[in-house]
Design an enzyme around this catalytic site. Structure first.
Site, mmCIF file in Angstrom:
data_model
loop_
_atom_site.group_PDB
_atom_site.id
_atom_site.type_symbol
_atom_site.label_atom_id
_atom_site.label_comp_id
_atom_site.label_asym_id
_atom_site.label_seq_id
_atom_site.Cartn_x
_atom_site.Cartn_y
_atom_site.Cartn_z
ATOM 1 N N SER A 40 -5.612 -18.482 -24.663
ATOM 2 C CA SER A 40 -5.217 -19.606 -23.805
ATOM 3 C C SER A 40 -3.702 -19.719 -23.875
ATOM 4 O O SER A 40 -3.155 -20.653 -24.443
ATOM 5 C CB SER A 40 -5.893 -20.905 -24.257
ATOM 6 O OG SER A 40 -5.463 -21.301 -25.534
ATOM 7 N N HIS A 153 -12.219 -20.161 -26.248
ATOM 8 C CA HIS A 153 -12.506 -19.419 -27.472
ATOM 9 C C HIS A 153 -13.996 -19.284 -27.756
ATOM 10 O O HIS A 153 -14.388 -18.763 -28.796
ATOM 11 C CB HIS A 153 -11.829 -20.082 -28.678
ATOM 12 C CG HIS A 153 -10.340 -20.024 -28.616
ATOM 13 N ND1 HIS A 153 -9.527 -20.735 -29.457
ATOM 14 C CD2 HIS A 153 -9.503 -19.311 -27.811
ATOM 15 C CE1 HIS A 153 -8.267 -20.486 -29.182
ATOM 16 N NE2 HIS A 153 -8.217 -19.640 -28.178
ATOM 17 N N GLN A 161 -10.974 -27.083 -26.806
ATOM 18 C CA GLN A 161 -10.966 -25.773 -27.454
ATOM 19 C C GLN A 161 -11.209 -25.815 -28.970
ATOM 20 O O GLN A 161 -11.868 -24.941 -29.512
ATOM 21 C CB GLN A 161 -9.601 -25.136 -27.171
ATOM 22 C CG GLN A 161 -9.404 -23.737 -27.644
ATOM 23 C CD GLN A 161 -8.036 -23.205 -27.212
ATOM 24 O OE1 GLN A 161 -7.864 -22.742 -26.104
ATOM 25 N NE2 GLN A 161 -7.059 -23.303 -28.096
ATOM 26 N N GLU A 162 -10.638 -26.832 -29.640
ATOM 27 C CA GLU A 162 -10.682 -26.800 -31.106
ATOM 28 C C GLU A 162 -10.927 -28.183 -31.708
ATOM 29 O O GLU A 162 -10.249 -29.144 -31.359
ATOM 30 C CB GLU A 162 -9.336 -26.257 -31.649
ATOM 31 C CG GLU A 162 -9.000 -24.899 -31.075
ATOM 32 C CD GLU A 162 -7.604 -24.399 -31.443
ATOM 33 O OE1 GLU A 162 -7.026 -24.885 -32.434
ATOM 34 O OE2 GLU A 162 -7.112 -23.521 -30.717
ATOM 35 N N GLU A 203 -12.157 -18.033 -33.476
ATOM 36 C CA GLU A 203 -11.388 -18.416 -34.664
ATOM 37 C C GLU A 203 -12.283 -18.726 -35.844
ATOM 38 O O GLU A 203 -11.863 -19.362 -36.820
ATOM 39 C CB GLU A 203 -10.469 -19.589 -34.327
ATOM 40 C CG GLU A 203 -9.434 -19.188 -33.272
ATOM 41 C CD GLU A 203 -8.362 -20.235 -33.029
ATOM 42 O OE1 GLU A 203 -8.491 -21.370 -33.535
ATOM 43 O OE2 GLU A 203 -7.391 -19.919 -32.313
ATOM 44 N N ASP A 240 -7.421 -29.724 -30.687
ATOM 45 C CA ASP A 240 -6.604 -29.041 -29.679
ATOM 46 C C ASP A 240 -7.448 -28.893 -28.427
ATOM 47 O O ASP A 240 -8.202 -27.938 -28.291
ATOM 48 C CB ASP A 240 -6.133 -27.662 -30.161
ATOM 49 C CG ASP A 240 -5.286 -26.959 -29.084
ATOM 50 O OD1 ASP A 240 -5.004 -27.577 -28.035
ATOM 51 O OD2 ASP A 240 -4.919 -25.786 -29.300
ATOM 52 N N GLU A 283 -3.178 -31.698 -30.265
ATOM 53 C CA GLU A 283 -2.279 -30.664 -29.735
ATOM 54 C C GLU A 283 -2.592 -30.455 -28.254
ATOM 55 O O GLU A 283 -3.763 -30.480 -27.858
ATOM 56 C CB GLU A 283 -2.534 -29.390 -30.533
ATOM 57 C CG GLU A 283 -1.786 -28.167 -30.079
ATOM 58 C CD GLU A 283 -2.287 -26.935 -30.844
ATOM 59 O OE1 GLU A 283 -2.725 -27.071 -32.002
ATOM 60 O OE2 GLU A 283 -2.279 -25.842 -30.264
ATOM 61 N N ASP A 310 2.084 -27.302 -27.752
ATOM 62 C CA ASP A 310 1.903 -25.856 -27.910
ATOM 63 C C ASP A 310 2.351 -25.176 -26.619
ATOM 64 O O ASP A 310 3.512 -24.763 -26.489
ATOM 65 C CB ASP A 310 0.428 -25.584 -28.257
ATOM 66 C CG ASP A 310 0.048 -24.112 -28.215
ATOM 67 O OD1 ASP A 310 0.949 -23.253 -28.176
ATOM 68 O OD2 ASP A 310 -1.174 -23.806 -28.209
ATOM 69 N N LYS A 335 4.351 -20.572 -32.810
ATOM 70 C CA LYS A 335 3.649 -19.289 -32.828
ATOM 71 C C LYS A 335 4.690 -18.194 -32.645
ATOM 72 O O LYS A 335 5.363 -18.145 -31.606
ATOM 73 C CB LYS A 335 2.656 -19.223 -31.662
ATOM 74 C CG LYS A 335 1.483 -20.204 -31.762
ATOM 75 C CD LYS A 335 0.764 -20.316 -30.427
ATOM 76 C CE LYS A 335 -0.611 -20.921 -30.550
ATOM 77 N NZ LYS A 335 -1.173 -21.279 -29.217
ATOM 78 N N HIS A 363 -1.384 -19.527 -36.071
ATOM 79 C CA HIS A 363 -1.919 -18.212 -35.714
ATOM 80 C C HIS A 363 -2.155 -18.147 -34.198
ATOM 81 O O HIS A 363 -1.836 -19.098 -33.479
ATOM 82 C CB HIS A 363 -3.254 -17.993 -36.438
ATOM 83 C CG HIS A 363 -4.333 -18.940 -35.974
ATOM 84 N ND1 HIS A 363 -5.668 -18.738 -36.193
ATOM 85 C CD2 HIS A 363 -4.271 -20.112 -35.270
ATOM 86 C CE1 HIS A 363 -6.376 -19.716 -35.659
ATOM 87 N NE2 HIS A 363 -5.552 -20.556 -35.103
ATOM 88 N N ARG A 364 -2.742 -17.071 -33.701
ATOM 89 C CA ARG A 364 -3.287 -16.975 -32.349
ATOM 90 C C ARG A 364 -4.783 -16.762 -32.466
ATOM 91 O O ARG A 364 -5.288 -16.397 -33.522
ATOM 92 C CB ARG A 364 -2.674 -15.791 -31.573
ATOM 93 C CG ARG A 364 -1.190 -15.837 -31.355
ATOM 94 C CD ARG A 364 -0.663 -17.155 -30.807
ATOM 95 N NE ARG A 364 -1.207 -17.547 -29.519
ATOM 96 C CZ ARG A 364 -0.540 -17.538 -28.376
ATOM 97 N NH1 ARG A 364 0.725 -17.130 -28.355
ATOM 98 N NH2 ARG A 364 -1.104 -17.964 -27.249
ATOM 99 N N SER A 365 -5.481 -16.912 -31.353
ATOM 100 C CA SER A 365 -6.933 -16.695 -31.420
ATOM 101 C C SER A 365 -7.248 -15.215 -31.661
ATOM 102 O O SER A 365 -8.271 -14.872 -32.242
ATOM 103 C CB SER A 365 -7.613 -17.205 -30.150
ATOM 104 O OG SER A 365 -7.029 -16.630 -29.007
ATOM 105 N N LYS A 386 -1.978 -24.071 -38.945
ATOM 106 C CA LYS A 386 -3.240 -23.974 -38.206
ATOM 107 C C LYS A 386 -3.626 -22.509 -38.207
ATOM 108 O O LYS A 386 -2.947 -21.687 -37.596
ATOM 109 C CB LYS A 386 -3.021 -24.496 -36.789
ATOM 110 C CG LYS A 386 -4.282 -24.399 -35.934
ATOM 111 C CD LYS A 386 -4.090 -25.084 -34.607
ATOM 112 C CE LYS A 386 -3.890 -24.067 -33.504
ATOM 113 N NZ LYS A 386 -4.351 -24.541 -32.178
HETATM 114 P P1 PGA Z 1 -4.549 -18.927 -28.180
HETATM 115 O O1 PGA Z 1 -4.997 -20.411 -28.591
HETATM 116 O O2 PGA Z 1 -4.057 -18.247 -29.396
HETATM 117 O O3 PGA Z 1 -5.822 -18.353 -27.633
HETATM 118 O O4 PGA Z 1 -3.504 -19.099 -27.127
HETATM 119 C C1 PGA Z 1 -4.534 -21.100 -29.684
HETATM 120 C C2 PGA Z 1 -4.049 -22.442 -29.277
HETATM 121 O O5 PGA Z 1 -4.160 -22.867 -28.110
HETATM 122 O O6 PGA Z 1 -3.505 -23.138 -30.124
HETATM 123 ZN ZN ZN Z 2 -3.035 -24.849 -28.667
#
Ligand code: PGA
Ligand code: ZN
Length: 425
Positions: A40, A153, A161-162, A203, A240, A283, A310, A335, A363-365, A386
């Protein structure tokens, strides 16, 4: 001095190719780094160069980026001192010559940048966190552990997403990991007892087919309580929603829930969640191009909640400075691959801290076994990281590295705890 720079294609946690780089120094020291990859992604991220050759890795090959590493980048860097990180990064940025690293690829440049700093740390025989952060680097971050995955994800109906837990009340980092792991396993049982799937998302968090954020947050709160902890006190919640993924035509389109919310309704909906559950941090609560939404949310929730940017910032110092000027957030997610070099990443962290923003190392996904961000979290003293759930080695590798760092620091180690997050009252 750098004697050899070697790039190669390896696989990331989703099974896609990514760039790995070895930097060799004259004294025999080696630094190795592998580059993560998002799903994302923000619209303003530095460019992750993919070959687009349909017959190789479904177009996702990174042979072009690897060739840049082994060719023009290696040619330019052999002979340069690895200690001179700023110069190394600057040489690559000017070789690339674009504002978004679109020519050589941020994946090529970042791989070399991180491998260089790791080689330099090895040559100095000091751990990476100390090489980058100096003798005072001793703050272990609060982990934000992503135990329910949705959005881009996971293959479920959750719009957000999270859903994360942050053990702010832990005595130290190791105890935070223990608490997180216990809650993760309690949650597995609760989901299973309720007839939900306990398969995991990208993740490592569960990806049950829940439909609303209320359902997900309730499962998490119940799991915290059942494990014997107090939600909000021992363990706080973090979300998030990654809203850039579902902001369309000025409206937040909750497809899973089957509801469309205006910017105002979306802000009120988030405020409702914060009043019903102990959510300390959100986030990307607003989309990357919805600046009015961000400002509105700062008015509604800015004194109660850490509001972390982000996609809206993309670890880019210019975008961050705009955000600071306009007061759109109070925290930034960092990131390394969004911006593509260590030097720029550290500048962004510094700028955020000077403006009173908190920083979450992330991190990233799509990840690898590389644990550089664990060291960077301690090096910058940012107080929050994170890095996914309590399963899958691409995620736990970072927790395990922080456990080792805490052990090595011994009595000097400090755990950020409650003070790590932006909580005013
Ligand atoms: P991504 O997602 O690493 O898939 O972009 C992580 C996030 O949105 O924080
Ligand atoms: Zn994010």
């Amino acid at each position: 001095a750098i004697t050899r720079v070697v790039g190669r294609e390896v696989l990331d946690s989703r099974g896609n190719p990514t760039v790995e780089v070895d930097v060799h120094l004259q004294d025999g020291s080696l630094g190795r780094a592998a580059v993560p990859s998002g799903a994302s992604t923000g619209a303003n991220e530095a460019v992750e160069l993919r070959d687009g050759e349909a017959k190789r890795f479904h177009g996702k090959g990174v042979r072009t980026a690897v060739e840049a590493v082994n060719g023009v980048i290696a040619d330019a860097l052999v002979g340069v001192e690895a200690e001179n990180q700023a110069l190394v990064d600057e040489v690559m940025i000017s070789l690339d010559g674009t504002p978004n690293k679109g020519k050589l690829g941020a994946n090529a440049i970042l791989g070399v940048s991180l491998a260089t700093v790791k080689a330099a740390a090895a040559a100095h025989r000091v751990p990476l966190y100390r090489y980058v952060g100096g003798a005072g680097a001793r703050l272990l971050p609060v982990p934000m552990m992503n135990i329910i995955n949705g959005g881009a994800h996971a293959n479920n109906a959750l719009d957000f997403q999270e859903f994360m837990i942050a053990p702010i009340g832990a005595e130290n980092f190791f105890e935070a990991v223990r608490m997180g792991s216990e809650v993760f396993h309690t949650l597995r049982k609760s989901l299973s007892d309720a007839g939900h799937s306990t398969g995991v998302g990208d993740e490592g968090g569960f990806a049950p087919n829940l439909r609303t954020s209320d359902e997900a947050l309730q499962f998490v709160v119940d799991a915290i309580e059942k494990t014997g902890y107090t939600p909000g006190e021992d363990i706080t919640l973090v979300m998030d929603p990654a809203t850039s993924e579902f902001f369309k035509d000025g409206v937040y389109d909750y497809a899973g829930e089957g509801v469309k919310r205006s910017v105002e309704e979306h802000a009120q909906y988030l405020a409702g969640l914060v009043s019903r559950y102990p959510v300390a941090s959100i986030e990307d609560a607003m989309a990357e191009d919805d600046f009015e939404g961000w400002k509105l949310l700062m008015e509604v929730l800015g004194d109660k909640c850490q509001l972390t940017g982000d996609d809206v910032f993309c670890t880019n110092v210019d975008r961050l400075n705009d955000g600071i000027r306009d007061g759109i957030a109070n925290s930034i997610l960092v990131k390394v691959n969004q911006i593509g070099s260590l030097t720029e990443t550290l500048t962004t962290v510094d700028t955020a801290h000077k403006a009173g923003y908190t920083v979450v190392m992330s991190h990233r996904s799509g990840e690898t076994e590389d644990t550089t961000i664990a060291d960077l979290a301690v090096a910058t003293g940012c107080g929050q990281i994170k890095t996914g759930s309590l399963s899958r080695s691409d995620r736990t590798a970072k927790y395990n590295q922080l456990i080792r760092i805490e052990e090595e620091l011994g009595s000097q180690a400090r755990y950020a705890g409650r003070s790590g997050l932006y909580v005013r009252s």
